[in-house]
Scaffold this motif. Structure first.
Motif, short mmCIF file in Angstrom:
data_model
loop_
_atom_site.label_atom_id
_atom_site.label_comp_id
_atom_site.label_asym_id
_atom_site.label_seq_id
_atom_site.Cartn_x
_atom_site.Cartn_y
_atom_site.Cartn_z
N ARG A 74 91.12 34.04 3.27
CA ARG A 74 90.89 35.47 3.53
C ARG A 74 90.06 35.65 4.80
O ARG A 74 90.40 36.45 5.67
N TYR A 75 88.98 34.88 4.93
CA TYR A 75 88.14 35.00 6.12
C TYR A 75 88.87 34.47 7.35
O TYR A 75 88.69 34.98 8.46
N GLU A 122 91.12 37.18 8.71
CA GLU A 122 90.34 38.19 9.42
C GLU A 122 89.90 37.67 10.80
O GLU A 122 89.95 38.39 11.79
N ARG A 134 90.68 38.98 14.68
CA ARG A 134 89.62 39.38 15.62
C ARG A 134 89.75 38.68 16.96
O ARG A 134 89.38 39.24 17.99
N PRO A 181 83.46 40.97 1.26
CA PRO A 181 83.83 41.36 2.64
C PRO A 181 82.65 41.21 3.59
O PRO A 181 81.52 41.11 3.20
#
Length: 451
Positions: free
Chosen positions: A280-281, A284, A288, A451
């Motif tokens: 998940r990270y 993200e 970015r 999150p």
């Protein structure tokens, strides 16, 4: 049913079979040879390689593929690898259909309660079946041994049909990933690496000692600089980018700034294999940095375009002469003794050729544009030593960081604290056991990560 007198071996050089009186054939060549006349190919493998599976089937002549049936089933190594396995096997199916095969079945044998470990090939040539039974998974690069059987074998046929009946088609929706073990927990993550910044655009025309650099630095603080040199970021070497008029490419010097903005450390745990982070990270993070990397790639290809034109090469050579002349003049004026690089002109020409070649390669430019590399966690669980070292380092970093941070703990640490409670007084081994128990009882989903 007949069994060939020969044995079929891959990488026979391991034990030097060619020097012994043993009747053997090269395994991959034999399978490919039988596949050339196939009307049906069925493959069962505990493990797999996408290209190897496709290559066996592509031995069928193109004009015969439309009427050739393909059935493939492979084992699932771990629940966490469901996304990767589904992606890979859907790619196998896509490649086979785009190669002209119409009747294609691709399935996965799920890993519960045990791993599917069978290696079995069946190649039907109209009414004549050929079987390969033994140790070789499709695409294995190891030493392997198979026996080749010809003719009807009811039990093998019934077994193969049972496997395909039990396996799950990759045409179906991907099953949910239910993380219940430490192995699956770790395999559901990514490894994060910050590549070193390559000194891609700088060529040193002189050999500078630390004392030389201090002297030149003091001089440049009080007078005009040297042509096509970037003292702050590239020392006192010749800047290829400056020579081409690309001095504004701040993004190419901004790896540290980009990495700092992404704050990847707060999303990862340090291990002997590198920084481990949840998928998940990692997703993200990839989003970015995507714009920064796209901008860097665009600028690298712009430099490549300049270098691949005649005027671009000549512009660089003229600029290099100006750089050497101006730097030599500065050294002479201030009586700074510096040795030139031996064979300077020949080395510079080699530098220019290599940079032109590298930047003309799209894959190379994409690698150079990366500010961070994210890779799937490798499956190391066949190596007890590697597992022990990895898990020990993971839980040591986790417990240390949980004990020294307060309210400002990173989100990955807070995720563990929320699930397991205060970790500051725990030993790494205790945290490992608590995580195992928690996984067994409640699993670990995407939403378990804060999150």
């Amino acid at each position: 049913m007949n069994v060939d007198d020969a044995i079929y071996v891959h990488r026979e050089d391991l034990i030097g079979l060619a020097d012994r009186e043993i009747h053997f054939e090269e395994l991959i060549e034999a399978i490919h040879g039988d596949a050339r006349g196939a009307t049906e190919i069925a493959i069962l493998g505990g493990y797999y390689a996408v290209d190897a599976l496709v290559n066996v089937c592509r031995k069928v002549p193109r004009d015969a593929r439309r009427d050739c049936t393909i059935r493939i089933a492979v084992g699932l190594e771990a629940t966490a690898l469901i996304p990767r396995t589904w992606t890979d096997m859907r790619e196998v199916e896509r490649k086979l259909r785009s190669s002209g095969f119409r009747d294609v079945t691709v399935k996965v044998v799920m890993n519960s309660p045990v791993h599917f470990h069978t290696k079995l090939f069946r190649i039907l040539r109209t009414t004549h079946p050929v079987w390969y039974v033994g140790s070789a998974n499709p695409g294995s690069k190891r030493h392997e041994l198979m026996l080749r059987l010809t003719g009807r074998h009811d039990a093998l046929m019934a077994y193969m049909d049972a496997v395909f009946e039990e396996a799950r088609s990759v045409a179906e929706p991907q099953p949910a990933v239910d993380i219940r073990t430490l192995r699956d927990f770790f395999l559901a993550g990514k490894l994060c690496h910050k590549p070193p910044t390559p000194r891609l655009f700088t060529f040193d025309a002189f050999r500078f000692t630390p004392e030389n650099r201090e002297q030149i630095g003091a001089v440049l603080a009080g007078e005009a600089g040297v042509e096509h040199a970037r003292p702050r970021t590239e020392g006192f070497g010749f800047s290829l980018r400056s020579a081409l008029g690309f001095d504004d490419l701040a993004a190419l010097d901004g790896e540290e700034a980009v990495a700092k903005r992404t704050q990847y450390r707060r999303s990862s745990i340090d291990t002997v294999l590198g920084l481990w982070m949840p998928r998940r990270y990692a997703r993200e993070l990839r989003l970015r940095i995507a714009n920064d990397e796209a901008d860097r790639f665009r600028k690298l290809t712009g430099i490549a375009d300049e270098l691949n034109t005649g005027p671009g090469q000549e512009k660089v050579r003229v600029a290099f002469v100006a750089h050497v002349t101006s730097l030599q003049g500065l050294l002479d004026r201030h009586q700074i003794e510096v040795q030139p690089v031996p064979n300077r002109q020949a080395l510079f020409e080699r530098f220019l050729r290599s940079r032109t070649t590298t930047l003309s390669d799209e894959d190379a430019c994409r690698r150079l544009a990366r500010t961070l590399t994210l890779a799937d966690m490798p499956d190391i669980w066949e190596d007890a030593h590697a597992v022990r070292e990895f898990e020990t380092s993971f839980f040591e970093d986790l417990t240390y960081r949980a004990s020294v941070t307060t309210g400002g703990a990173s989100r990955i640490i807070r995720s563990f604290v929320e699930r397991l409670g205060f970790l500051g007084a725990h030993a790494p081994g205790d945290v490992r056991l608590e995580l195992e128990e928690s996984l067994d009882e409640a699993g670990w989903g995407e939403n378990s990560w804060l999150p």
